[in-house]
Design a protein around this motif. Structure first.
Motif, PDB file in Angstrom:
ATOM      1  N   ALA A 113     -13.374  52.908 -27.843  1.00  0.00           N
ATOM      2  CA  ALA A 113     -12.619  54.042 -27.316  1.00  0.00           C
ATOM      3  C   ALA A 113     -11.216  54.056 -27.907  1.00  0.00           C
ATOM      4  O   ALA A 113     -10.543  53.013 -27.950  1.00  0.00           O
ATOM      5  CB  ALA A 113     -12.549  53.964 -25.798  1.00  0.00           C
ATOM      6  N   PHE A 114     -10.803  55.212 -28.356  1.00  0.00           N
ATOM      7  CA  PHE A 114      -9.420  55.425 -28.803  1.00  0.00           C
ATOM      8  C   PHE A 114      -8.731  56.254 -27.716  1.00  0.00           C
ATOM      9  O   PHE A 114      -9.210  57.338 -27.345  1.00  0.00           O
ATOM     10  CB  PHE A 114      -9.377  56.163 -30.134  1.00  0.00           C
ATOM     11  CG  PHE A 114      -9.893  55.357 -31.291  1.00  0.00           C
ATOM     12  CD1 PHE A 114      -9.035  54.609 -32.078  1.00  0.00           C
ATOM     13  CD2 PHE A 114     -11.254  55.321 -31.572  1.00  0.00           C
ATOM     14  CE1 PHE A 114      -9.514  53.854 -33.143  1.00  0.00           C
ATOM     15  CE2 PHE A 114     -11.743  54.578 -32.636  1.00  0.00           C
ATOM     16  CZ  PHE A 114     -10.867  53.836 -33.421  1.00  0.00           C
ATOM     17  N   VAL A 115      -7.623  55.743 -27.225  1.00  0.00           N
ATOM     18  CA  VAL A 115      -6.968  56.366 -26.071  1.00  0.00           C
ATOM     19  C   VAL A 115      -5.519  56.685 -26.393  1.00  0.00           C
ATOM     20  O   VAL A 115      -4.776  55.831 -26.902  1.00  0.00           O
ATOM     21  CB  VAL A 115      -7.037  55.434 -24.836  1.00  0.00           C
ATOM     22  CG1 VAL A 115      -6.161  55.961 -23.707  1.00  0.00           C
ATOM     23  CG2 VAL A 115      -8.480  55.278 -24.371  1.00  0.00           C
ATOM     24  N   VAL A 116      -5.128  57.927 -26.096  1.00  0.00           N
ATOM     25  CA  VAL A 116      -3.714  58.305 -26.100  1.00  0.00           C
ATOM     26  C   VAL A 116      -3.237  58.122 -24.669  1.00  0.00           C
ATOM     27  O   VAL A 116      -3.716  58.797 -23.746  1.00  0.00           O
ATOM     28  CB  VAL A 116      -3.515  59.766 -26.551  1.00  0.00           C
ATOM     29  CG1 VAL A 116      -2.047  60.139 -26.508  1.00  0.00           C
ATOM     30  CG2 VAL A 116      -4.082  59.970 -27.956  1.00  0.00           C
ATOM     31  N   ALA A 117      -2.322  57.195 -24.479  1.00  0.00           N
ATOM     32  CA  ALA A 117      -1.893  56.853 -23.128  1.00  0.00           C
ATOM     33  C   ALA A 117      -0.991  57.945 -22.551  1.00  0.00           C
ATOM     34  O   ALA A 117      -0.198  58.565 -23.264  1.00  0.00           O
ATOM     35  CB  ALA A 117      -1.153  55.517 -23.141  1.00  0.00           C
ATOM     36  N   ALA A 118      -1.136  58.181 -21.261  1.00  0.00           N
ATOM     37  CA  ALA A 118      -0.234  59.097 -20.565  1.00  0.00           C
ATOM     38  C   ALA A 118       1.154  58.475 -20.509  1.00  0.00           C
ATOM     39  O   ALA A 118       1.303  57.245 -20.573  1.00  0.00           O
ATOM     40  CB  ALA A 118      -0.766  59.368 -19.163  1.00  0.00           C
ATOM     41  N   PRO A 119       2.187  59.305 -20.398  1.00  0.00           N
ATOM     42  CA  PRO A 119       3.557  58.767 -20.320  1.00  0.00           C
ATOM     43  C   PRO A 119       3.698  57.770 -19.177  1.00  0.00           C
ATOM     44  O   PRO A 119       3.174  57.971 -18.082  1.00  0.00           O
ATOM     45  CB  PRO A 119       4.413  60.017 -20.073  1.00  0.00           C
ATOM     46  CG  PRO A 119       3.607  61.149 -20.629  1.00  0.00           C
ATOM     47  CD  PRO A 119       2.165  60.780 -20.378  1.00  0.00           C
ATOM     48  N   VAL A 160     -10.968  49.052 -26.368  1.00  0.00           N
ATOM     49  CA  VAL A 160     -10.092  50.204 -26.140  1.00  0.00           C
ATOM     50  C   VAL A 160      -8.896  50.045 -27.062  1.00  0.00           C
ATOM     51  O   VAL A 160      -8.186  49.035 -27.010  1.00  0.00           O
ATOM     52  CB  VAL A 160      -9.626  50.299 -24.679  1.00  0.00           C
ATOM     53  CG1 VAL A 160      -8.599  51.425 -24.520  1.00  0.00           C
ATOM     54  CG2 VAL A 160     -10.814  50.529 -23.750  1.00  0.00           C
ATOM     55  N   VAL A 161      -8.705  51.020 -27.929  1.00  0.00           N
ATOM     56  CA  VAL A 161      -7.611  50.993 -28.899  1.00  0.00           C
ATOM     57  C   VAL A 161      -6.628  52.105 -28.534  1.00  0.00           C
ATOM     58  O   VAL A 161      -7.022  53.286 -28.444  1.00  0.00           O
ATOM     59  CB  VAL A 161      -8.122  51.208 -30.335  1.00  0.00           C
ATOM     60  CG1 VAL A 161      -6.967  51.223 -31.327  1.00  0.00           C
ATOM     61  CG2 VAL A 161      -9.140  50.133 -30.699  1.00  0.00           C
ATOM     62  N   PHE A 162      -5.378  51.761 -28.308  1.00  0.00           N
ATOM     63  CA  PHE A 162      -4.369  52.768 -27.976  1.00  0.00           C
ATOM     64  C   PHE A 162      -3.762  53.329 -29.258  1.00  0.00           C
ATOM     65  O   PHE A 162      -3.402  52.572 -30.175  1.00  0.00           O
ATOM     66  CB  PHE A 162      -3.272  52.160 -27.089  1.00  0.00           C
ATOM     67  CG  PHE A 162      -3.749  51.832 -25.698  1.00  0.00           C
ATOM     68  CD1 PHE A 162      -3.858  52.837 -24.742  1.00  0.00           C
ATOM     69  CD2 PHE A 162      -4.112  50.532 -25.355  1.00  0.00           C
ATOM     70  CE1 PHE A 162      -4.312  52.545 -23.459  1.00  0.00           C
ATOM     71  CE2 PHE A 162      -4.562  50.241 -24.081  1.00  0.00           C
ATOM     72  CZ  PHE A 162      -4.665  51.246 -23.129  1.00  0.00           C
ATOM     73  N   VAL A 163      -3.679  54.637 -29.335  1.00  0.00           N
ATOM     74  CA  VAL A 163      -3.126  55.324 -30.510  1.00  0.00           C
ATOM     75  C   VAL A 163      -2.132  56.379 -30.028  1.00  0.00           C
ATOM     76  O   VAL A 163      -2.142  56.802 -28.871  1.00  0.00           O
ATOM     77  CB  VAL A 163      -4.231  56.006 -31.349  1.00  0.00           C
ATOM     78  CG1 VAL A 163      -5.147  54.974 -31.987  1.00  0.00           C
ATOM     79  CG2 VAL A 163      -5.038  56.977 -30.490  1.00  0.00           C
ATOM     80  N   LEU A 197     -10.143  54.197 -39.788  1.00  0.00           N
ATOM     81  CA  LEU A 197      -8.925  53.466 -39.457  1.00  0.00           C
ATOM     82  C   LEU A 197      -9.113  51.971 -39.702  1.00  0.00           C
ATOM     83  O   LEU A 197     -10.155  51.389 -39.377  1.00  0.00           O
ATOM     84  CB  LEU A 197      -8.542  53.695 -37.993  1.00  0.00           C
ATOM     85  CG  LEU A 197      -7.986  55.063 -37.612  1.00  0.00           C
ATOM     86  CD1 LEU A 197      -7.700  55.108 -36.110  1.00  0.00           C
ATOM     87  CD2 LEU A 197      -6.711  55.378 -38.389  1.00  0.00           C
ATOM     88  N   ASP A 198      -8.102  51.359 -40.273  1.00  0.00           N
ATOM     89  CA  ASP A 198      -8.119  49.903 -40.467  1.00  0.00           C
ATOM     90  C   ASP A 198      -7.559  49.236 -39.216  1.00  0.00           C
ATOM     91  O   ASP A 198      -6.387  49.394 -38.878  1.00  0.00           O
ATOM     92  CB  ASP A 198      -7.274  49.514 -41.686  1.00  0.00           C
ATOM     93  CG  ASP A 198      -7.908  49.962 -42.987  1.00  0.00           C
ATOM     94  OD1 ASP A 198      -9.146  49.961 -43.071  1.00  0.00           O
ATOM     95  OD2 ASP A 198      -7.163  50.326 -43.922  1.00  0.00           O
TER      96      ASP A 198
END
Length: 540
Positions: A481-487, A513-516, A535-536
C-alpha cells in the motif's frame, strides 16, 4: 446487441427524456428540431451554437479569464476562423490536433473544425514531446492548435505541421487565433458535406494512449446523461474537468445544447473552483474525482465562507469515487453528487444519483435510458446473480467502433468490454470492483486493489491510497500500500495494517505500507499504477 423491441423502447425513452429536460422544449418543439437539424449539419458543438445564434438566444455561452462570449459571438468568430483556416489549406477531411486547456480558444477550435468538416484530435495537456509526436504521427495530424505554455512540446513536431497559438502572448513565428479572426468576414459559411469529428485519447495508464474516434453522434445520445442528471436550459456550469477528456467534453457539449453558460477554469485550483461556483451562482460543477477530493479536503471552515447553495449538481466521472468521498461530499454540499461510470471507449455505462449514493455510497448506479450493462464470467457466460463478480460489458449509443489503429475491445453479444470487473447488489445497483488487469493473486486468492484502497480512505490518517501487487517468493504476490498521510497524522504503518485486518480477509491485508507525498496521476486524475511499480524502494 439489443433487439428491435429494445431499440424502439430506447428511442421513445430518449425522446421522452429530451422533452422533459428541455432539450426539445415543449410546446416550442420547432426550436428543438431546428437544433437537431443543425447538429446533423454542423456537428453537436457547432450545430448547437449556430442554432442558438440563429434563434436569437440572448445568453452568454462561455466565460473565461478574458471575459464573456455569447452564442452569437462564438458563431460569428468561428465563421471568421473557418475562412482563415480554409485560406491556409485546412479543408474537409483535414486532421487538426488541439493541445489546450479550458478556454475560448479550445471551444472555438472545436466549433471551427466541425464547421470545416475536419477531424479534431484532442491531445492530453500532460503530454511530453515524445507522446505528442507519436500520437500526432499515428493520427496523421497536419495542424496543431496549442497554448503558449506547450510551445516547447509542440516544437518537437515535424516542421511541416501547421501551428496556431490559442492562448498566451502573440508570437511573430506562430499565428494566434485572434490574429486570424480579426478583420475577416463573420458572415455564415457554406455547410460542409459532412461535419467534423473528434478523436478522444485513452488515458494511457497502461501504455501509449490510443485513439477512440467519435464520428457520428445520434441526437438521442444526450438522453444518456439527461436521464439521471438534472441538467436544464439556462443553468450555469463551472467546467473544472479538462475539456479534452470525455467527461469535460460531453458536459460542455450538453451545456451548449441546452443554452447554458459555461464558466471555464483554465487551471484547476480547488479553492478557485469553489469561488467560481459561488461567484457565478452556478447550478452545476463538473469535476474528475481527484478534483472533488481536493475540494472537499479544503474543509468546512473554508467551504462555509462561500455560498454554494445554488449548486444542484456535482457531476463527477473518470475514475472510482470511494464511499468515504461520497459521504464527505454530501456533508459538504448536500445531496448533489452524480457519479458517472463509463470509459473513453464505451462512453456512458451507469450513473449514480444522490439517492443511489445515499443508499449505497460508492455505487456506480444504474444504466440510464439507451444504455445496457451486463456481466460475464471468464468463459463468456452471463452472470445474473446479485453479489457475484463478473466482467463488465456495455452497449451504448455513444460506444466507439474500434480504435484508430484498427484494434478493438472484446465484445460479447454486441456489448463492449470496459476491462473492469464488478457486481450488482440486490437492489440492482452496480459496483465496480476494479480493473480486470489490476487483480492481485496472493496465496491463491484474488484481490482487487480498489476494495482495500476504499477501506484505507476511511481511516482518518489517510488522505489518499493505492495498492499494488509485488512479487513474493512465498505467496506469488504480496500487497503493498502506498499512502498519502493526512495532515498531522501519526504515519503509523502497523496501525493501518491492523485497521484493514479488522475489516477484510487476512489475504487482503497489505504486508507493507509505504508513505509517499503524493500518488502518480495523469492529467485526468487517474492513478498510474505502473509508476508505483517502478519506484525504487529499500529492500526491493
Amino acid at each position: 446487441m439489443p433487439g428491435l423491441r429494445t431499440r424502439v423502447t430506447d428511442t421513445f425513452g430518449a425522446v421522452r427524456v429530451m422533452v422533459r429536460s428541455g432539450l426539445v422544449p415543449f410546446p416550442r418543439l420547432d426550436r428543438g428540431l431546428a437544433s437537431i437539424r443543425a447538429a446533423g449539419t454542423y456537428g453537436p458543438f457547432a450545430g448547437a451554437v449556430h442554432a442558438h445564434a440563429v434563434a436569437g438566444l440572448d445568453a452568454v455561452a462561455i466565460v473565461d479569464e478574458l471575459g464573456q462570449l455569447t452564442y452569437a459571438d462564438l458563431d460569428r468568430r468561428s465563421n471568421a476562423l473557418v475562412r482563415a483556416w480554409a485560406a491556409d489549406g485546412i479543408t474537409a477531411g483535414s486532421v487538426v490536433g488541439a493541445m489546450c486547456r479550458n478556454h475560448r480558444g479550445l471551444v472555438l477550435t472545436m466549433i471551427t473544425a466541425s464547421k470545416l468538416g475536419a477531424k479534431l484530435v484532442l491531445m492530453n495537456t500532460g503530454f511530453a514531446a515524445p507522446q505528442l509526436v507519436d500520437v500526432a504521427a499515428r493520427e496523421q495530424v497536419r495542424t496543431l492548435v496549442f497554448d503558449e505554455e506547450f510551445a516547447a512540446v509542440a516544437a518537437a513536431l515535424p516542421t511541416d505541421v501547421l501551428r496556431y497559438r490559442s492562448w498566451g502572448e502573440r508570437a511573430e513565428t506562430v499565428a494566434h487565433l485572434d490574429d486570424l479572426i480579426d478583420g475577416r468576414s463573420t458572415d455564415p459559411v457554406p455547410t460542409p458535406s459532412a461535419h467534423g469529428s473528434f478523436v478522444l485519447l485513452t488515458s494511457g495508464t497502461t501504455g501509449t494512449p490510443k485513439g477512440a474516434p467519435r464520428e457520428r453522434t445520434s441526437p438521442l445520445a444526450s438522453a444518456q446523461f439527461l436521464d439521471r442528471v438534472p441538467l436544464r436550459p439556462g443553468q450555469t456550469m463551472v467546467m473544472a474537468a479538462p475539456a479534452f477528456h470525455g467527461t469535460g467534453l460531453s458536459q460542455l457539449g450538453l451545456a451548449l445544447a441546452l443554452g447554458q453558460t459555461v464558466v471555464l477554469q483554465r487551471r484547476f485550483d480547488p479553492l478557485r473552483a469553489v469561488e467560481l461556483t459561488a461567484d457565478n451562482r452556478a447550478d452545476v460543477l463538473v469535476v474528475v474525482p481527484t478534483m472533488l477530493q481536493r475540494i472537499v479536503d479544503l474543509g468546512p471552515d473554508v467551504l462555509s465562507r462561500h455560498d454554494t447553495t445554488n449548486l444542484s449538481v456535482i457531476f463527477a466521472a473518470g475514475s472510482a469515487i470511494s464511499p468515504d468521498l461520497c459521504r464527505r461530499t454530501t456533508a459538504a454540499f448536500g445531496p448533489v453528487l452524480h457519479n458517472l461510470y463509463g470509459s473513453t471507449e464505451v462512453a456512458v455505462a451507469t450513473v449514480a444519483t444522490p439517492a443511489d449514493l445515499a443508499l449505497a455510497p460508492g455505487t456506480a448506479g444504474r444504466a440510464p435510458v439507451t444504455c445496457h450493462v451486463a456481466l460475464y464470467d471468464d468463459a463468456g457466460t452471463r452472470v445474473t446473480e446479485p453479489e457475484v463478480v463478473g466482467r463488465i460489458f456495455v452497449a451504448s449509443g455513444l460506444s466507439f467502433n474500434g480504435y484508430t489503429d484498427g484494434r478493438d475491445k472484446e465484445r460479447i453479444d454486441g456489448l463492449l468490454s470496459t476491462v473492469d470487473v464488478g457486481h450488482f447488489d440486490r437492489n440492482g445497483l452496480l459496483f465496480v470492483d476494479g480493473r480486470d488487469d489490476d487483480m492481485i493473486v496472493s496465496g491463491g486468492e484474488n484481490v482487487y486493489p480498489l476494495e482495500v484502497e476504499n477501506l484505507l480512505a476511511e481511516h482518518p490518517d489517510v488522505a489518499d491510497a493505492a495498492v499494488i501487487g509485488v512479487e513474493d517468493a512465498e505467496f506469488g504476490q504480496r500487497l503493498r500500500a502506498f499512502v498519502v498521510a493526512a495532515p498531522e497524522s501519526d504515519r503509523d504503518a502497523q496501525a493501518l495494517e491492523t485497521f484493514v485486518k479488522g475489516h477484510l480477509a487476512r489475504f487482503k491485508v497489505p504486508r507493507e505500507v509505504v508513505f509517499v507525498d503524493d500518488l502518480p496521476r495523469n492529467a485526468t486524475g487517474k492513478l498510474v499504477r505502473g509508476a508505483l511499480r517502478d519506484l525504487d524502494l529499500p529492500g526491493d
